[in-house]
Write an enzyme that holds these catalytic residues in place. Structure first.
Site, PDB file in Angstrom:
ATOM      1  CB  ALA A 441      78.493  94.234 -14.033  1.00  0.00           C
ATOM      2  N   GLY A 443      79.073  98.941 -15.331  1.00  0.00           N
ATOM      3  CA  GLY A 443      78.538 100.232 -14.921  1.00  0.00           C
ATOM      4  C   GLY A 443      78.687 101.337 -15.943  1.00  0.00           C
ATOM      5  N   GLY A 444      79.211 101.073 -17.116  1.00  0.00           N
ATOM      6  CA  GLY A 444      79.365 102.135 -18.115  1.00  0.00           C
ATOM      7  C   GLY A 444      78.032 102.702 -18.557  1.00  0.00           C
ATOM      8  CE  LYS A 445      75.601  98.749 -22.945  1.00  0.00           C
ATOM      9  NZ  LYS A 445      76.853  98.062 -22.514  1.00  0.00           N
ATOM     10  CD  GLU A 463      76.136  91.589 -13.595  1.00  0.00           C
ATOM     11  OE1 GLU A 463      76.344  90.410 -13.944  1.00  0.00           O
ATOM     12  OE2 GLU A 463      75.839  92.500 -14.407  1.00  0.00           O
ATOM     13  CG  ASP A 507      74.441  95.441 -23.203  1.00  0.00           C
ATOM     14  OD1 ASP A 507      74.257  94.960 -24.341  1.00  0.00           O
ATOM     15  OD2 ASP A 507      75.575  95.700 -22.768  1.00  0.00           O
ATOM     16  CB  CYS A 564      78.359  93.119 -27.882  1.00  0.00           C
ATOM     17  SG  CYS A 564      78.512  91.771 -26.693  1.00  0.00           S
TER      18      CYS A 564
END
Length: 652
Positions: A441, A443-445, A463, A507, A564
Site C-alpha cells: 500500500a 500501490g505506487g511501487k 498489505e 519497502d 524512507c
C-alpha cells in the site's frame, strides 16, 4: 508769488544748481544707485537722537557752501531750510566731518547694538534737485526722505572710494560685527582665505596631538592666530571646537573598532543557558548563537574559548537547533553524530521545504511524450525528472488540480515521489516472473513493477493493515494492473503461505526520518526506543523476504530492501544482520547516483560490501531521504553463509 529768499535775503540763482531741473509737475529721473537697506522709522528716530540732524546744526562745510552761493535758498518750511543747509560739495568726505564719522572703538558695544550706526550724508548734490518733488511732504515723509538721501550719500561715498561699498554692504550687520573702513575691509579680505586655512590646520593639529582644545594656535603663527580669534564670535569658536571634537571622536571610534575586530575575530565566548526555561525563546538570539557556535566548531582549536571543551559547544548547539527547528534533542544529536555540523545545518534546512511534485507515467497506457503534451495543453508546467528515469516528470506548477485531471482518472500517470522509483528500478523485474511486494500500500511501487513486467507474470501485493487495502486496490484498478493479487498477511508469515518467488521487494516500515518534510510530526514523535523497535521489525521482515526468495530461480533470486529513513540502525545495521543470518550477498543496485552506505559508524564496523547500498538525502539529491540495497540469495539454506557460524537470533 514772491521770490523765495535765503535767510540773508538773497534770491537763489536759477542757473547754477537747478539748470537741469525739469519743470514743476514732472519728475526728474534720478541717477541709479546701488540698492540700499531701508531704515525703519523706529531705527531712524534712534539714529536721529544719536546724531543730530544737519537741520539743527549744519556742518562747517555746508555753511561754507551756502556762503559761496550767489543766491540763498528760498525761505519757508523747516524741511526746505534743512535741505538747503545740508547741501555739500560733490567731493564726498572732508576733514571737517571725518572725525564724527569714525566708528566707536569698543567692539562689545557695537556687537550689542541691534544695527550698525549708519554714516551721515556726505554728499547731497541732488538734494536741491529733489526740493520741488518734496514740497507737499508731511514731517514723517520728510524724515523718510532724509534717510533715503543719507543712504544715497553712503553709496556715492562707496563709489568715490573705488567701489568699496559692495564689500561694506555685504559685511555690515553680518553676525552683528561692527562696520569697518573701506581700506581695512580690503586688506582683511585679501588675507582672509590664507589665514582661515592656517587656523583650521592649527585646530586639526592640536586636536590630533593633545586633544580637546582647538583654540591653541601653532607656535609659528601665534600672533596672527590670536588676532584672528579675537575677531571670531563665540558661536564660531564653539562651532570649530565642536567640529574638531567630532573628528577626533570618529578617529578614536575607528581605532577602537579595528582593535575589537582583531581581538574578537576568532574567539567566541559561549553563553550560559537561559535562566528561565519556561519563557518563550528569542529566535533571533538563538539563530545568532547557532551561527557563532558553528563557526567555532569549524576551527575549534583557534576559535574556542579558553577552558571550554568541544562537548560543551556541541551540547549548546544541539539545544539551540532543537529549539529553532522544532526537533527533539535525540534527532538533532543523531544528525550531528551522522553528519558534519555544516551538513547537518543543510539537512535541517532542507527538511523545512517541500520536495518537488513528481509523477510517473504509466507505460501500460501511454508514453511520456504523449502524457506531457496532454498535460501542457491543460496548463501544467513540467519537465522530465532527469536522465536516470524514462517515465518520471517533474511538475513546477499547474493551473488545474494535478491529482484530478482526466489523464489521472484514466490511469495514465501516478503521483509518486522520485525516491519511490528507485527500489523498483533496482529490483528490475523481468517478464513472466513471480514477484512479491511485502508492504504494497498504497500501490505506487506495485503498479510500477507491473508496468516494468508489462502486465505479465504475477505480483503478490501484500498489505498487513486492512485500512490501507482500499487505496491499494483502487490504484491497481485505475492503473490497469491485471497481473496483481492483493493479500492481507503478516509479512513474517509469508514464507509459510506463498512459498518461493523469483524476486521480493521489501519497502519496510520505518521511522520516517527521511520524509520529515512531508510529516513534520516525526521531529518530536521519534525516540531512540522507536528506532530500536523499527530496526527489530525490519530484521524480521528481511529474514522472511529472503526466505521467500528462490535461490534457484533462473532469472531471479534477488531481494531489494529499502526504507524512507536515514538511520543507520534501520539500514546498514539490518543489512549487516542479514548477511550473518542468511546466505546472501550485496550486489550493485544499478543506480548511477546516490551516496554509498556506511561501512563503519561510531565505532561499529559493518560488512565491507555494504558500501554497494545507496543513500539519498534531501539536501543533496532534492528528494526524500531514502536507502536502497539489493541482495542476491546464494542458497536456500536457513542458516548463515558457510563458515560464518550463524549465531542465534540476536536482534531479529
Amino acid at each position: 508769488f514772491p521770490h523765495p529768499t535765503t535767510p540773508d535775503g538773497a534770491v537763489p540763482h536759477r542757473g547754477t544748481v537747478h539748470d537741469s531741473m525739469p519743470p514743476q509737475g514732472t519728475k526728474r529721473k534720478a541717477t541709479p544707485s546701488p540698492p540700499v537697506k531701508r531704515t525703519t522709522r523706529a531705527a531712524a528716530s534712534t539714529i536721529k537722537k544719536k546724531n543730530p540732524s544737519p537741520r539743527a546744526a549744519p556742518s562747517p562745510a555746508a555753511a561754507a557752501a551756502a556762503a559761496k552761493s550767489p543766491k540763498a535758498s528760498a525761505p519757508g518750511s523747516a524741511k526746505r531750510e534743512k535741505a538747503g543747509g545740508s547741501a555739500k560739495k560733490a567731493g564726498g568726505f572732508t576733514d571737517d566731518n571725518n572725525s564724527w564719522l569714525k566708528p566707536t572703538p569698543t567692539k562689545k558695544k557695537r556687537r550689542a547694538e541691534p544695527e550698525p550706526e549708519p554714516e551721515p550724508d556726505s554728499d547731497e548734490d541732488d538734494d536741491d534737485d529733489e526740493e520741488s518733488e518734496e514740497e507737499d511732504l508731511s514731517e514723517d515723509e520728510a524724515l523718510d526722505a532724509e534717510m533715503d538721501q543719507d543712504s544715497e550719500g553712503d553709496s556715492e561715498e562707496g563709489d568715490s572710494e573705488g567701489d568699496e561699498s559692495d564689500d561694506e554692504d555685504l559685511l555690515e550687520g553680518v553676525m552683528d560685527k561692527a562696520p569697518k573702513k573701506g581700506t581695512e575691509l580690503f586688506s582683511e579680505d585679501e588675507s582672509e582665505p590664507e589665514s582661515e586655512e592656517d587656523e583650521f590646520a592649527g585646530l586639526d593639529d592640536d586636536e590630533e596631538e593633545g586633544g580637546g582644545d582647538g583654540d591653541e594656535p601653532d607656535s609659528g603663527d601665534e600672533s596672527e592666530s590670536e588676532s584672528e580669534e579675537e575677531e571670531l564670535l563665540p558661536i564660531e569658536k564653539k562651532a570649530r571646537k565642536e567640529d574638531a571634537r567630532r573628528v577626533k571622536e570618529a578617529a578614536d571610534a575607528r581605532a577602537e573598532q579595528i582593535q575589537t575586530n582583531i581581538q574578537e575575530e576568532d574567539i567566541y565566548e559561549l553563553e550560559s543557558e537561559d535562566e528561565d526555561p519556561e519563557a518563550p525563546p528569542n529566535l533571533q538570539n538563538v539563530q545568532a548563537r547557532i551561527q557563532e557556535v558553528v563557526r567555532v566548531l569549524a576551527d575549534f582549536k583557534k576559535r574556542r574559548e579558553a577552558g571550554r571543551s568541544r562537548a560543551e559547544y556541541v551540547q549548546r548547539l544541539v539545544a539551540d537547533l532543537a529549539t529553532y527547528y522544532g526537533y527533539n534533542t535525540f534527532l538533532v544529536q543523531y544528525f550531528l553524530d551522522t553528519f558534519s555540523v555544516a551538513e547537518t545545518m543543510e539537512l535541517l534546512e532542507a527538511n523545512e521545504t517541500q520536495r518537488p511534485v513528481t509523477l510517473r507515467t504509466n507505460s501500460l497506457k501511454c508514453r511520456r511524450r504523449e502524457l506531457a503534451a496532454a498535460l501542457i495543453n491543460r496548463g501544467v508546467n513540467l519537465d522530465p525528472i532527469g536522465k536516470w528515469s524514462k517515465v518520471g516528470l517533474l511538475v513546477y506548477d499547474s493551473r488545474v488540480p494535478i491529482g484530478a485531471t482526466p489523464e489521472y482518472m484514466a490511469g495514465q500517470y501516478m503521483l509518486q515521489s522520485a525516491s519511490s522509483f528507485l527500489p523498483c528500478m533496482a529490483l528490475a523485474p523481468q517478464d513472466g516472473e513471480r514477484v512479491l511486494d511485502m508492504a504494497a500500500a498504497p500501490g505506487g511501487k506495485t503498479t510500477y513493477v507491473a508496468a516494468l513486467m508489462r502486465n505479465t507474470g504475477m505480483i503478490f501485493a501484500n498489505e498487513f493493515q486492512k485500512k490501507r487495502l482500499s487505496s491499494l486496490v483502487a490504484n491497481l484498478q485505475r492503473m490497469g494492473c491485471t497481473n496483481a493479487t492483493v493479500c492481507n498477511y503478516d509479512g513474517r508469515q509469508l514464507p509459510k503461505v506463498l512459498g518461493h518467488v523469483d524476486r521480493v521487494l521489501l519497502d519496510a516500515p520505518c521511522s520516517g526520518t527521511g520524509v520529515i518534510a512531508k510529516d513534520s510530526s516525526v521531529k518530536v514523535s521519534k525516540s531512540e526506543a522507536d528506532v530500536a523497535k523499527c530496526s527489530h521489525l525490519q530484521k524480521e521482515l528481511l529474514v522472511a523476504a529472503v526466505d521467500c526468495c528462490d535461490a534457484g530461480s533462473k532469472t531471479g533470486g534477488y531481494v531489494v530492501y529499502s526504507t524512507c529513513s536515514i538511520m543507520v540502525e534501520e539500514n546498514e545495521a539490518v543489512l549487516d544482520y542479514i548477511l550473518k543470518k542468511r546466505d546472501v550477498k550485496l550486489v550493485s543496485t544499478g543506480l548511477d547516483f546516490g551516496r554509498p552506505g556506511f561501512v563503519s559508524y561510531r565505532g561499529r564496523n559493518f560488512h565491507p560490501s555494504i558500501d554497494k547500498a545507496r543513500r539519498f538525502y534531501p539536501h543533496v539529491h532534492n528528494m526524500d531521504g531514502f536507502f536502497v540495497a539489493k541482495l542476491k540469495k546464494m542458497s536456500n539454506r536457513t542458516s548463515g553463509p558457510a563458515g560464518a557460524g550463524g549465531s542465534g537470533n540476536d536482534g531479529g
